[in-house]
Design an enzyme around this catalytic site. Structure first.
Site, PDB file in Angstrom:
ATOM      1  N   HIS A  22       1.738-112.324-109.837  1.00 39.70           N
ATOM      2  CA  HIS A  22       0.309-112.493-109.571  1.00 39.70           C
ATOM      3  C   HIS A  22      -0.305-113.299-110.716  1.00 39.70           C
ATOM      4  O   HIS A  22       0.239-113.337-111.826  1.00 39.70           O
ATOM      5  CB  HIS A  22      -0.380-111.135-109.477  1.00 39.70           C
ATOM      6  N   GLU A  77      -2.733-112.748-112.713  1.00 40.15           N
ATOM      7  CA  GLU A  77      -2.978-111.978-113.931  1.00 40.15           C
ATOM      8  C   GLU A  77      -1.676-111.726-114.694  1.00 40.15           C
ATOM      9  O   GLU A  77      -1.640-111.839-115.925  1.00 40.15           O
ATOM     10  CB  GLU A  77      -3.632-110.625-113.602  1.00 40.15           C
ATOM     11  N   CYS A 110      -5.287-106.113-108.735  1.00 41.93           N
ATOM     12  CA  CYS A 110      -4.659-105.047-107.962  1.00 41.93           C
ATOM     13  C   CYS A 110      -4.212-103.944-108.930  1.00 41.93           C
ATOM     14  O   CYS A 110      -4.245-104.128-110.151  1.00 41.93           O
ATOM     15  CB  CYS A 110      -3.472-105.602-107.176  1.00 41.93           C
ATOM     16  N   CYS A 124      -1.658-105.165-111.534  1.00 42.04           N
ATOM     17  CA  CYS A 124      -2.252-106.028-112.552  1.00 42.04           C
ATOM     18  C   CYS A 124      -3.162-105.234-113.483  1.00 42.04           C
ATOM     19  O   CYS A 124      -3.155-105.451-114.697  1.00 42.04           O
ATOM     20  CB  CYS A 124      -2.994-107.187-111.896  1.00 42.04           C
TER      21      CYS A 124
END
Length: 157
Positions: free
Chosen positions: A53, A55, A83, A86
């Site tokens: 992701h 992040e 999420c 993350c």
């Protein structure tokens, strides 16, 4: 710190990722001195890695650049509310502040398989000290989902 300026960097990185066939997520990490440490986009499809992701990619790069797994005093700017995975990585890295645009619900509504546990709920349940500021450039961040959905090469996970 200039939250809108740094969020625009995350938005630009997200747009670059979409041009590369990635999903519409970007993140920038800014140190306590106001300097950008890393600014990355989602690489899930490129790396064949569901953990890549925006992040996470930004945290990995920031840790590599600083030579430390701790990023105390830093702020992460994310085009979408992080999420739970993350958020946990942000917490473990000691990042002091999360600034996000679109919500997890916006990502879910765009077709992503999101766990709709808010950052505020993660903070509360985990007793995390991280500060959270949501809704920065929310409309611009949420618009990226529409721009992405209009692309012929778009795909979710």
């Amino acid at each position: 710190m200039d939250d809108e300026r740094f969020m625009r960097l995350a938005l630009a990185r997200s747009a670059e990722g979409m041009e590369e066939g990635q999903t519409p997520f970007g993140a920038c990490i800014v140190g306590k001195d106001g300097e950008v440490i890393s600014c990355e986009h989602n690489r899930v499809w490129k790396d064949t890695d569901v953990t890549a992701h925006g992040e996470i990619v930004a945290i990995r790069e920031a840790c590599r650049k600083t030579g430390s797994i701790k990023l105390e005093g830093a702020t992460i700017y994310s085009t979408t509310e992080p999420c739970p995975m993350c958020f946990s990585a942000i917490h473990w890295a000691g990042i002091g502040r999360i600034v996000f645009g679109a919500s997890i619900r916006d990502a879910k509504d765009a077709g992503f398989s999101e766990l709709t546990i808010s950052n505020e709920e993660m903070k509360k349940r985990g007793n995390s000290p991280v500060e959270i500021e949501g809704g920065i450039l929310k409309e611009e961040c949420a618009k990226q989902f529409k721009d992405w959905a209009a692309r012929e090469d778009h795909r979710t996970y």
